[in-house]
Scaffold this motif. Sequence first.
Motif, PDB file in Angstrom:
ATOM      1  N   ARG A 257      40.589  -8.448 -24.416  1.00 27.38           N
ATOM      2  CA  ARG A 257      39.184  -8.063 -24.253  1.00 27.38           C
ATOM      3  C   ARG A 257      38.411  -9.024 -23.358  1.00 27.38           C
ATOM      4  NH1 ARG A 257      38.117  -6.555 -29.451  1.00 27.38           N
ATOM      5  NH2 ARG A 257      38.919  -4.514 -28.826  1.00 27.38           N
ATOM      6  N   LYS A 260      38.164  -8.310 -19.177  1.00 30.83           N
ATOM      7  CA  LYS A 260      37.753  -7.022 -18.592  1.00 30.83           C
ATOM      8  C   LYS A 260      37.230  -7.179 -17.170  1.00 30.83           C
ATOM      9  CE  LYS A 260      35.332  -4.101 -20.944  1.00 30.83           C
ATOM     10  NZ  LYS A 260      34.315  -3.510 -21.856  1.00 30.83           N
ATOM     11  N   TRP A 342      37.043   3.036 -18.701  1.00 30.01           N
ATOM     12  CA  TRP A 342      36.795   2.124 -19.808  1.00 30.01           C
ATOM     13  C   TRP A 342      36.272   2.912 -21.005  1.00 30.01           C
ATOM     14  CZ3 TRP A 342      38.298  -2.819 -18.724  1.00 30.01           C
ATOM     15  CH2 TRP A 342      38.403  -3.170 -17.379  1.00 30.01           C
ATOM     16  N   THR A 364      41.227  -2.302 -24.502  1.00 28.62           N
ATOM     17  CA  THR A 364      41.193  -3.734 -24.771  1.00 28.62           C
ATOM     18  C   THR A 364      41.669  -4.034 -26.189  1.00 28.62           C
ATOM     19  OG1 THR A 364      38.867  -3.615 -25.443  1.00 28.62           O
ATOM     20  CG2 THR A 364      39.325  -4.110 -23.125  1.00 28.62           C
TER      21      THR A 364
END
Length: 480
Positions: A257, A260, A342, A364
């Motif tokens: 995460r 990104k 995303w 993520t």
Amino acid sequence: MTATPLRALFDAQHRASRAQVEVPLLLRRERLWRVRKLLDGHAPALAAAVQADFGVRSPRLTEVADLFVLRALLSHTLRHLPRWMKPQKVSTPLFLQPAQARTERQPLGVVGVIAPWNYPVQLALAPAITALAAGNRVLLKPSELTPHTSAQLAMLVAQFFAPDEFAVVQGDAALAADFAALPFDHLVFTGSTAVGRKVAQAAAANLTPTTLELGGKSPCIIDADCDLQDAALKIAHGKLLNAGQTCIAPDYVLLPRAHKAEFAQAYRAAVARLFPQITGNPDYAAILSQRHLARLQGLLQQAQAQGAQVQSMDPAPGAGAAQGTAVLDGGTSRQMAPVLVWGATPAMALMQEEIFGPILPVLTYERLDEAIAHVNAGPRPLALYWFGRNEATRDAVLQRTVSGGVTVNDTLMHVAHDNLPFGGVGDSGWGAYHGEAGFVRFCHQKSVLVQSRWAPGALLYPPYGARFDRVMGLLRRWLA
């Protein structure tokens, strides 16, 4: 072609395969040399046919992704074929000695190949090459979605082979259904899981063994300690080769995460390095048809409507041919720009279907267990890719996931290794070919035991009595 001529062609190959059960090395090598001559003499025509079918697909892309792969396969097969054909000796257990045992690799007979449209030369001829090496006759049904390539293959194969050796039939989905229903000795299908199920059902009626290469959602797992710039470049290459129309293309990314923004920047730079311009760039393939493009656009629209964020990776938006021009422009209107997605969720079609285009969802995770659990929650993929430096983490991913094949710190490359079997598992297919694994797949391994005149087997014949009990006692102690 109608069902009747198709059946007549199959019957001719079937008769020929039964009339010549043993196919000598010299004849097998000569057939492979004919395939090599076909490629060497007509590569430009084949590349032009592929270009005509896609609208935009560089002959250089066809050279590296179709023709070079076939040349490498031919070279490897010709070099190793004498060894592959030799009978394989096996050890004999004590209670059967002094007998000798071996397996003999015999041709199956007639092998059918139903090929897809995305690499229409490679995925048509690669299984055919291996089946010919194994001494079989081959009947090939290329995709109706690449009519120029299919017609070129049919014409060239007819020039180099007798119909009862190797032949090509052309037709639509109805002919493909008739083709799958023929009583082949083996049937190879490359395509979608949905169609693969139908092919398997048709083959089962004849007890025809199958090799199914079906694709699926192949993940890229990025570890926190990897070189993100290098990983992004290799993922972009694997994803965007043939505009994502590759069965082992990375389908989605599992990313720590915290990385990104860094990954988005690295992926954008990688796309720009590979394809400084999308529209009008001959190196960037078009989506095959307007129908396929509409499907991909529909996946994106649904994902956006359900809350996902779509980030274009086009390095030069608006450059080249005007967007939205007619399909007759040669395919530039179907050159779909790469995008990252995303916030995709399992409910989105984007995460349920194989994408088969330049769309890359990025999911993520905080802990590796989450990434592994996500992969294991879905059908087993055809390929899995892992990027990182930590060998313990790499081994944990390999041990705790199941996929058809794996490339570590790169994408696609395991398929180029001729000594590695290539195939799927579960929903991504069954059976594997390439190299010796493919040769064995297209052979019957006949078991042969040659009994000795000194065989002690009579000691176990009836009538049973005290001698039998003594012998069995000795055998039980030996086996303990």
